[in-house]
Design an enzyme around this catalytic site. Structure first.
Site, PDB file in Angstrom:
ATOM      1  N   ARG A  12       0.710  -1.057  -0.120  1.00  0.00           N
ATOM      2  CA  ARG A  12      -0.125  -0.310  -0.036  1.00  0.00           C
ATOM      3  C   ARG A  12       0.975   1.296   0.086  1.00  0.00           C
ATOM      4  O   ARG A  12       2.004   1.690   0.357  1.00  0.00           O
ATOM      5  CB  ARG A  12      -1.401  -0.217   1.478  1.00  0.00           C
ATOM      6  CG  ARG A  12      -1.966  -1.718   1.166  1.00  0.00           C
ATOM      7  CD  ARG A  12      -2.774  -0.865   2.952  1.00  0.00           C
ATOM      8  NE  ARG A  12      -3.424  -2.354   2.636  1.00  0.00           N
ATOM      9  CZ  ARG A  12      -4.007  -3.246   3.326  1.00  0.00           C
ATOM     10  NH1 ARG A  12      -2.607  -3.267   4.123  1.00  0.00           N
ATOM     11  NH2 ARG A  12      -4.753  -3.892   3.741  1.00  0.00           N
ATOM     12  N   TYR A  23     -10.367  -9.888  -6.799  1.00  0.00           N
ATOM     13  CA  TYR A  23      -9.272  -9.940  -8.445  1.00  0.00           C
ATOM     14  C   TYR A  23      -9.693 -11.815  -8.899  1.00  0.00           C
ATOM     15  O   TYR A  23      -8.703 -11.918 -10.276  1.00  0.00           O
ATOM     16  CB  TYR A  23      -7.771 -10.911  -7.222  1.00  0.00           C
ATOM     17  CG  TYR A  23      -7.636  -8.622  -6.995  1.00  0.00           C
ATOM     18  CD1 TYR A  23      -6.935  -7.803  -7.447  1.00  0.00           C
ATOM     19  CD2 TYR A  23      -7.349  -9.113  -5.173  1.00  0.00           C
ATOM     20  CE1 TYR A  23      -6.527  -6.557  -6.997  1.00  0.00           C
ATOM     21  CE2 TYR A  23      -7.374  -7.820  -4.814  1.00  0.00           C
ATOM     22  CZ  TYR A  23      -6.766  -6.433  -5.715  1.00  0.00           C
ATOM     23  OH  TYR A  23      -6.206  -5.330  -4.907  1.00  0.00           O
ATOM     24  N   HIS A  77      -4.527  -8.433   3.811  1.00  0.00           N
ATOM     25  CA  HIS A  77      -6.278  -8.759   3.636  1.00  0.00           C
ATOM     26  C   HIS A  77      -7.234  -9.402   5.003  1.00  0.00           C
ATOM     27  O   HIS A  77      -6.552 -10.140   4.426  1.00  0.00           O
ATOM     28  CB  HIS A  77      -6.818  -9.541   2.445  1.00  0.00           C
ATOM     29  CG  HIS A  77      -6.732  -8.298   1.012  1.00  0.00           C
ATOM     30  ND1 HIS A  77      -7.185  -8.940   0.087  1.00  0.00           N
ATOM     31  CD2 HIS A  77      -6.522  -6.936   1.311  1.00  0.00           C
ATOM     32  CE1 HIS A  77      -6.403  -7.470  -0.733  1.00  0.00           C
ATOM     33  NE2 HIS A  77      -6.557  -6.840  -0.212  1.00  0.00           N
ATOM     34  N   LYS A 105      -2.043  -1.962   7.727  1.00  0.00           N
ATOM     35  CA  LYS A 105      -3.674  -1.882   8.529  1.00  0.00           C
ATOM     36  C   LYS A 105      -3.752  -2.144  10.244  1.00  0.00           C
ATOM     37  O   LYS A 105      -3.252  -3.330  10.244  1.00  0.00           O
ATOM     38  CB  LYS A 105      -4.615  -1.395   7.548  1.00  0.00           C
ATOM     39  CG  LYS A 105      -4.624  -1.170   6.567  1.00  0.00           C
ATOM     40  CD  LYS A 105      -6.416  -0.544   5.856  1.00  0.00           C
ATOM     41  CE  LYS A 105      -6.001  -0.202   4.597  1.00  0.00           C
ATOM     42  NZ  LYS A 105      -8.456  -0.297   3.611  1.00  0.00           N
ATOM     43  N   HIS A 156      -2.125   2.866  -6.067  1.00  0.00           N
ATOM     44  CA  HIS A 156      -3.067   1.165  -5.730  1.00  0.00           C
ATOM     45  C   HIS A 156      -2.991   0.431  -7.249  1.00  0.00           C
ATOM     46  O   HIS A 156      -3.038  -0.613  -6.820  1.00  0.00           O
ATOM     47  CB  HIS A 156      -4.286   1.893  -4.961  1.00  0.00           C
ATOM     48  CG  HIS A 156      -4.620   0.504  -4.073  1.00  0.00           C
ATOM     49  ND1 HIS A 156      -3.621   0.819  -2.582  1.00  0.00           N
ATOM     50  CD2 HIS A 156      -5.614   0.421  -3.392  1.00  0.00           C
ATOM     51  CE1 HIS A 156      -4.032   0.001  -1.979  1.00  0.00           C
ATOM     52  NE2 HIS A 156      -5.524  -0.345  -2.118  1.00  0.00           N
ATOM     53  N   ARG A 191      -0.386  -2.245  -6.714  1.00  0.00           N
ATOM     54  CA  ARG A 191      -0.565  -3.380  -5.428  1.00  0.00           C
ATOM     55  C   ARG A 191      -1.987  -3.831  -6.164  1.00  0.00           C
ATOM     56  O   ARG A 191      -1.684  -5.086  -6.209  1.00  0.00           O
ATOM     57  CB  ARG A 191      -1.507  -1.975  -4.255  1.00  0.00           C
ATOM     58  CG  ARG A 191      -1.531  -3.622  -3.517  1.00  0.00           C
ATOM     59  CD  ARG A 191      -1.802  -2.699  -2.446  1.00  0.00           C
ATOM     60  NE  ARG A 191      -3.021  -3.093  -1.293  1.00  0.00           N
ATOM     61  CZ  ARG A 191      -2.766  -3.904  -0.464  1.00  0.00           C
ATOM     62  NH1 ARG A 191      -1.860  -4.553  -0.265  1.00  0.00           N
ATOM     63  NH2 ARG A 191      -3.428  -4.983   0.468  1.00  0.00           N
TER      64      ARG A 191
END
Length: 319
Positions: free
Chosen positions: A153, A281, A272, A177, A246, A249
Site C-alpha cells: 500500500r 481479483y 487482507h 492497516k 494502488h 498493488r
C-alpha cells in the site's frame, strides 16, 4: 468542531473522537474520516430540527441514507458512514447518553462492484525497465519496483525504514492497516533497485533519518509526493494510462493470482483480514479470461454488424 454544530451534538462527538484516538488508538486518518462522517450527519439532523443524539431513530437514519444516495454517494461510501454511526452509538450507549443504537439494522443500498484497474504484465515491465534519467528517478524506480514486487500500500511504502528491508534474506517487514506487521518477499529486480538507490539516498538524508525513501530535502517522502512522482513517471516513460500507487498493488495481486491461482497466499501477501476482499481479483482474472475467450473461440466471436457477419461467413465457407 464547526461553529454551526451546537454543543448538544458537538460535545459528544468531541468526546467520541478523543475515545477513538486515545483508547482505541486509531490513526489520525481514521479519526478524521469518522469525524467527517459524523459531522455530516449532525448537520443533516440540524436541518431536520433535531439537536439530540438520543432522539435519533432508525426511521431518521433511513431518511438520511436516502438523502446520501440522492446526493450520489455510492453504496460503499454510505456503508462507511453507517459504520461510523454504529460505532458512535456504541460509545453513547456505553456512556449512558443513548438508550439504543438506531443504526444497527440500517443497511446501505447495494451498488455494483467496481473492479480495480490494473496494468498488464508487459506494460509494467516496460515502465519498470525504463532507465532513470536523474538521481531522484533512481529513487522513483526503486519505490515502484518495491511496490509492485511486494504489493505494498502507499502508506506501507512511505513508512518503510532502511532497516525494514533485509536485502540478504530478500524480505521486507511492513506495518499495515491496524498496526499489523507482516513479512513479505522482495523480488530480485526490487533488490537491485534498492542497491542502486541507497548510495543516492546517502547523499540526501542525514544519518539520523531512518526513512528508506526520502525527499530532495532528506526527510521522509510524503504520500502525495509518491503519487505525483508515479504519475510523472508514467507520463515521461510513455504509459498509456494514468498511473497511481494502488494500480501497482492491484497489478501485483492480479498477476500473482493469474499465475498461481492461490487466493489464500495472495490474501496473506496483501494483508487482507477478510478473504472476500481478495476475491475481487478472481473477478478481474475472469474478465481477462472472458475477453480472451470472446476474441479467440470461433463460436464466441462478436460481430459489429450484420454485413461483417455475412462477409465472414462467406470467407469461412471458402476455407
Amino acid at each position: 468542531m464547526p461553529a454551526q454544530i451546537p454543543d448538544e451534538l458537538g460535545g459528544h462527538m468531541a468526546d467520541f473522537m478523543q475515545h477513538m484516538a486515545s483508547e482505541k488508538r486509531h490513526s489520525p486518518r481514521t479519526c478524521d474520516s469518522y469525524q467527517q462522517d459524523l459531522q455530516r450527519l449532525a448537520i443533516w439532523l440540524m436541518e431536520q430540527g433535531s439537536t439530540q443524539w438520543c432522539a435519533v431513530s432508525g426511521h431518521d437514519l433511513r431518511r438520511y441514507v436516502a438523502n446520501l444516495s440522492r446526493q450520489g454517494l455510492s453504496g460503499r461510501s454510505i456503508a462507511r458512514h453507517l459504520s461510523a454511526v454504529r460505532r458512535f452509538y456504541q460509545y453513547l450507549l456505553r456512556e449512558g447518553f443513548a438508550k439504543d443504537n438506531p443504526a444497527l439494522d440500517i443497511r446501505a443500498p447495494k451498488s455494483s462492484r467496481r473492479l480495480p484497474r490494473v496494468a498488464d504484465v508487459d506494460q509494467v515491465n516496460s515502465l519498470l525497465d525504463a532507465a532513470p534519467d536523474e538521481p531522484l528517478e533512481v529513487r522513483d524506480r526503486c519505490m515502484f519496483e518495491l511496490m509492485y514486487s511486494s504489493g505494498l500500500r502507499l502508506a506501507e511504502l512511505a513508512s518503510l525504514d532502511v532497516n525494514s528491508v533485509d536485502c540478504k534474506a530478500g524480505e521486507a517487514r511492513v506495518v499495515g492497516k491496524g498496526g499489523k506487521t507482516r513479512l513479505l518477499p522482495v523480488g530480485r529486480k526490487a533488490l537491485d533497485a534498492i542497491s542502486q538507490w541507497l548510495p543516492v539516498r546517502a547523499g540526501l538524508a542525514p544519518e539520523t533519518e531512518p526513512a528508506l525513501f526520502v525527499s530532495r530535502r532528506g526527510d521522509r517522502i510524503s504520500h502525495r509526493s509518491v503519487q505525483a512522482r508515479l504519475s510523472r513517471w508514467g507520463i515521461v516513460k510513455g504509459a498509456d494510462q494514468k498511473l497511481h500507487p494502488h494500480m501497482l498493488r492491484h497489478s501485483f495481486a492480479s498477476h500473482m493470482l493469474e499465475s498461481s491461482g492461490d487466493l489464500r497466499a495472495v490474501q496473506e501477501l496483501l494483508g487482507h483480514a477478510d478473504i472476500a476482499t481478495t476475491q475481487v481479483y478472481t473477478h478481474l482474472d475472469f474478465q481477462h479470461l472472458a475477453r480472451v475467450y470472446d476474441q479467440s473461440h470461433p463460436r464466441a466471436r462478436r460481430r459489429s454488424s450484420r454485413g461483417r457477419d455475412d462477409q465472414n461467413a462467406g470467407q469461412e465457407g471458402n476455407t
